[in-house]
Design a protein around this motif. Structure first.
Motif, mmCIF file in Angstrom:
data_model
loop_
_atom_site.group_PDB
_atom_site.id
_atom_site.type_symbol
_atom_site.label_atom_id
_atom_site.label_comp_id
_atom_site.label_asym_id
_atom_site.label_seq_id
_atom_site.Cartn_x
_atom_site.Cartn_y
_atom_site.Cartn_z
ATOM 1 N N LEU A 61 0.837 -1.197 0.000
ATOM 2 C CA LEU A 61 0.000 0.000 0.000
ATOM 3 C C LEU A 61 0.875 1.251 0.000
ATOM 4 N N TYR A 62 1.823 1.292 0.942
ATOM 5 C CA TYR A 62 2.624 2.503 1.092
ATOM 6 C C TYR A 62 3.622 2.656 -0.044
ATOM 7 N N GLU A 64 3.135 1.579 -3.108
ATOM 8 C CA GLU A 64 2.371 1.984 -4.292
ATOM 9 C C GLU A 64 2.034 3.480 -4.249
ATOM 10 N N GLY A 232 -10.728 12.159 -4.230
ATOM 11 C CA GLY A 232 -10.478 11.003 -3.375
ATOM 12 C C GLY A 232 -9.735 9.885 -4.080
ATOM 13 N N ILE A 235 -4.178 9.458 -4.166
ATOM 14 C CA ILE A 235 -3.636 9.428 -2.811
ATOM 15 C C ILE A 235 -2.149 9.741 -2.898
ATOM 16 N N GLU B 337 -6.905 1.568 6.997
ATOM 17 C CA GLU B 337 -5.857 1.021 6.145
ATOM 18 C C GLU B 337 -6.475 0.242 4.989
ATOM 19 N N ASN B 340 -7.821 2.676 2.485
ATOM 20 C CA ASN B 340 -6.775 3.207 1.608
ATOM 21 C C ASN B 340 -6.468 2.235 0.470
ATOM 22 N N ARG B 341 -6.387 0.956 0.822
ATOM 23 C CA ARG B 341 -6.124 -0.052 -0.218
ATOM 24 C C ARG B 341 -7.267 -0.075 -1.230
ATOM 25 N N MET B 343 -9.283 2.367 -2.027
ATOM 26 C CA MET B 343 -9.256 3.556 -2.863
ATOM 27 C C MET B 343 -8.158 3.471 -3.917
ATOM 28 N N LEU B 344 -7.089 2.786 -3.565
ATOM 29 C CA LEU B 344 -5.928 2.742 -4.446
ATOM 30 C C LEU B 344 -6.138 1.823 -5.635
ATOM 31 N N ARG B 346 -7.440 0.466 -8.798
ATOM 32 C CA ARG B 346 -8.193 1.011 -9.929
ATOM 33 C C ARG B 346 -9.231 -0.016 -10.357
#
Lengths: 284, 347
Positions: A61-62, A64, A232, A235, B337, B340-341, B343-344, B346
């Motif tokens: 996650l971080y 990316e 949104g 990020i 957390e 966030n994943r 949202m990331l 696609r």
């Protein structure tokens, strides 16, 4: 070659003699910048554990988000460069009034808060914003273009904020150029394109690199503009750091993410400097 | 002796709060710490004025709400505040860290408050709700989406939508959309919630960040459906925007107050909180901001036009659920957390 060295040596001695003048600034930065940064580094390994740093560099996650932040910063830098260079060149040729106008227009946004400018872009780029409504009315498009709440919106907003940081170093470098040099090249029969490529461009490179470094580093730390214009979907790493600090009070992990960002930024800066050879950046 | 008996006799005829007054020394002032701004002025007009009138003690207002400061005050035993607002979800932590005095229910009467908000240490001051709002010119009221399953139904109710860029509320809304009954939301099944969120993700044009955004997005017709805080929609609707609220599946939350542990004049803090339970005064605040206090009679004290806009009005409150503060205190970081994943990715 040897004469250049001879000239450089006394100059360096001269430099050393005046170095104490920098002392107040060094103390200032030491107390208010270096010390807090060291404290931050310490917090990332609080309790003697590497767990936070490990998570920051290994968790996809971080990683990316960091890669995406770098990509966005790079795009913003390239777009700023493409827009800024012609402006700087034009400012060099323009008369005093033209130059004053250009300076004024570049500085005007500086006096407005980033938040206000970001909201202004929302009005301009929205589905029913000025751009889309005009294009629809003129029949250029039939459905509104997605200009906002995506990468396009973020890039537009960020380039707008950061453009002056690119124009000024390039303009400064061009200003330092001996105007006789392009003239001489012309006199020797070089076509305008050739003059630019062989004389003007190489002489302006320090300014270009200084501008790129400034814009890239500033872009990496952005978070209000991408949060609002990205809808949104975008990020950036600084947004995640803010989340950890404010919402979850997980300061060690926030520190670890900051350390990673700091190292990557310094690495990028170092790479750029290597690429351009030595002290050009500092000179810019 | 005679004098004392006379006093007691006189006291017996007074209402209960006045009796308690006799026990505690009367300070010149108490300090109420809250968010400040427009809210402070409304407080001054309602709760502060009534407290000063009734008890003859001046109320001094301070701001902002600061959890770190509260903690430092209590731990250093130098508590300046008599009463303080507790921000967001800090109230649970404040109680867990033992930073609050217990509420004295012989002074504060919460007997008619909803059971979900009654607590030994945390005073529920007012309520707001995350609700669904819609463009009433796109979906005329009566033919508008009712409940989150219909918010998810993009075929029947087409158009761009907006949800908050945060897991709070959205996980609950997803479960409701997936057919989970309101009283079975907690503990949240995150896998199920995120699976359902994937369905709506392509239709969310904006994931909002600030409370002002969803209202503005609806006004600009950037979206036709949005989640948001009821007071914001109340504000734009009152100013003539074609925006209306559907309460079904709304997420009720309380704003909280407490008395810092070791507060000087803590008894007067209890009395101040009792003043804050008065429905007539809660109505003043509710009329301006649509964030009513939790006394069940408060809606009766606001005008008929404002009443349908309050989350606690009969007819509205039954359609909503109370957010599971405990679940979020325990699982918030993990949910974020995962958010966030989500949202990331696609898609």
């Amino acid at each position: 070659m040897s004469s250049a060295v001879d000239r450089a040596a006394p100059a360096r001695a001269e430099e050393r003699r005046w170095v104490w003048l920098a002392l107040p600034a060094v103390l200032f930065l030491g107390a208010l910048f270096a010390w807090p940064v060291l404290r931050l580094l310490a917090q990332a390994v609080e309790g003697g554990t590497l767990e936070h740093l490990e998570k920051a560099v290994l968790d996809e996650l971080y990683v990316e988000v960091l890669v995406e932040s770098l990509e966005i910063a790079l795009w913003v830098t390239l777009l700023c460069l493409a827009l800024a260079y012609p402006v700087a060149l034009w400012m060099l040729r323009a008369g005093p009034w033209g130059r004053a106008l250009a300076l004024f227009m570049l500085l005007l946004p500086f006096w407005t808060s980033v938040l206000v400018r970001t909201y202004a872009w929302m009005v301009i780029l929205g589905r029913n914003g000025i751009v889309n409504r005009s294009l629809l009315e003129w029949g250029v498009i039939t459905t509104p273009l997605p200009l906002l709440h995506n990468l396009t919106g973020v890039l537009i907003g960020m380039v707008h904020v950061l453009l002056p940081y690119m124009v000024f170093p390039i303009y400064a470098a061009l200003l330092r150029m001996d105007p006789d040099l392009p003239r001489a090249a012309e006199g020797l029969g070089a076509p305008p394109w050739r003059v630019f490529q062989r004389v003007v461009l190489p002489l302006s490179l320090p300014g270009v690199f200084a501008g790129c470094a400034l814009v890239f580093v500033l872009a990496l730390g952005f978070f209000i503009t991408p949060a609002l214009l990205g809808g949104g979907r975008i990020i950036m790493i600084s947004m995640l750091i803010e989340q950890q600090v404010r919402e979850f009070l997980d300061w060690p992990f926030a520190a670890a993410l900051s350390v990673v960002l700091l190292v990557v930024t310094l690495g990028a800066y170092w790479g750029l400097q290597r690429l351009t050879g030595g002290n050009r950046l500092a000179a810019g | 002796m005679l004098r004392r008996r006379q006093l007691l006799a006189a006291a017996a005829t007074l209402p209960a709060p006045a009796l308690a007054q006799g026990a505690a020394p009367r300070p010149a002032q108490i300090v109420v710490n809250a968010s400040g701004g427009a809210m402070e002025q409304l407080f001054r007009r309602s709760y502060f004025a009534e407290f000063e009138r009734r008890h003859g003690i001046r109320v001094v207002a301070t701001s902002p709400v600061d959890f770190g400061k509260l903690r430092a005050m209590v731990e250093s035993r130098n508590v300046e505040w008599t009463v303080t607002e507790l921000g967001g979800q800090d109230f649970m932590r404040a109680k867990e860290l033992n930073l609050l005095e217990p509420l004295d229910f012989s002074i504060i009467d919460l007997s008619r408050y909803p059971a979900a908000v009654r607590d030994t240490h945390i005073f529920p001051s007012s309520v707001y709700s995350t609700v669904m709002a819609y463009r009433s010119d796109v979906f005329p009221t009566g033919q508008h989406p009712v409940g989150w399953a219909q918010f998810w139904d993009v075929r029947r109710f087409p158009g761009p939508r907006s949800l908050r860029n945060h897991p709070v509320d959205n996980l609950e809304f997803a479960l409701l959309a997936d057919g989970v009954p309101m009283d079975r939301i907690y503990p949240i099944d995150m896998d199920r919630a995120f699976r359902k969120l994937e369905d709506i993700k392509p239709h969310i044009t904006v994931w909002w960040t600030t409370g002002a955004q969803p209202a503005q997005l609806l006004v600009d017709r950037e979206v036709v459906l949005a989640s948001g805080w009821n007071g914001r929609f109340f504000d734009i609707a009152r100013r003539g925007a074609p925006v209306a609220v559907e309460w079904t599946g709304g997420s009720l939350k309380q704003n909280a107050y407490g008395i810092p542990r070791g507060a000087r004049n803590a008894v007067w803090g209890q009395h101040f909180l009792q003043i804050m339970t008065m429905p007539e005064l809660q109505a003043v605040y509710a009329t301006e901001l649509a964030y009513p206090g939790l006394h069940p009679d408060t809606p009766n004290h606001v005008s008929a036009e404002v009443r349908p806009h309050l989350p606690t009005s009969p007819g509205n409150i039954e359609k909503q659920y109370w957010i599971g503060v405990e679940w979020w205190t325990q699982n918030g970081a993990r949910a974020q957390e995962r958010w966030n994943r989500f949202m990331l990715r696609r898609s």
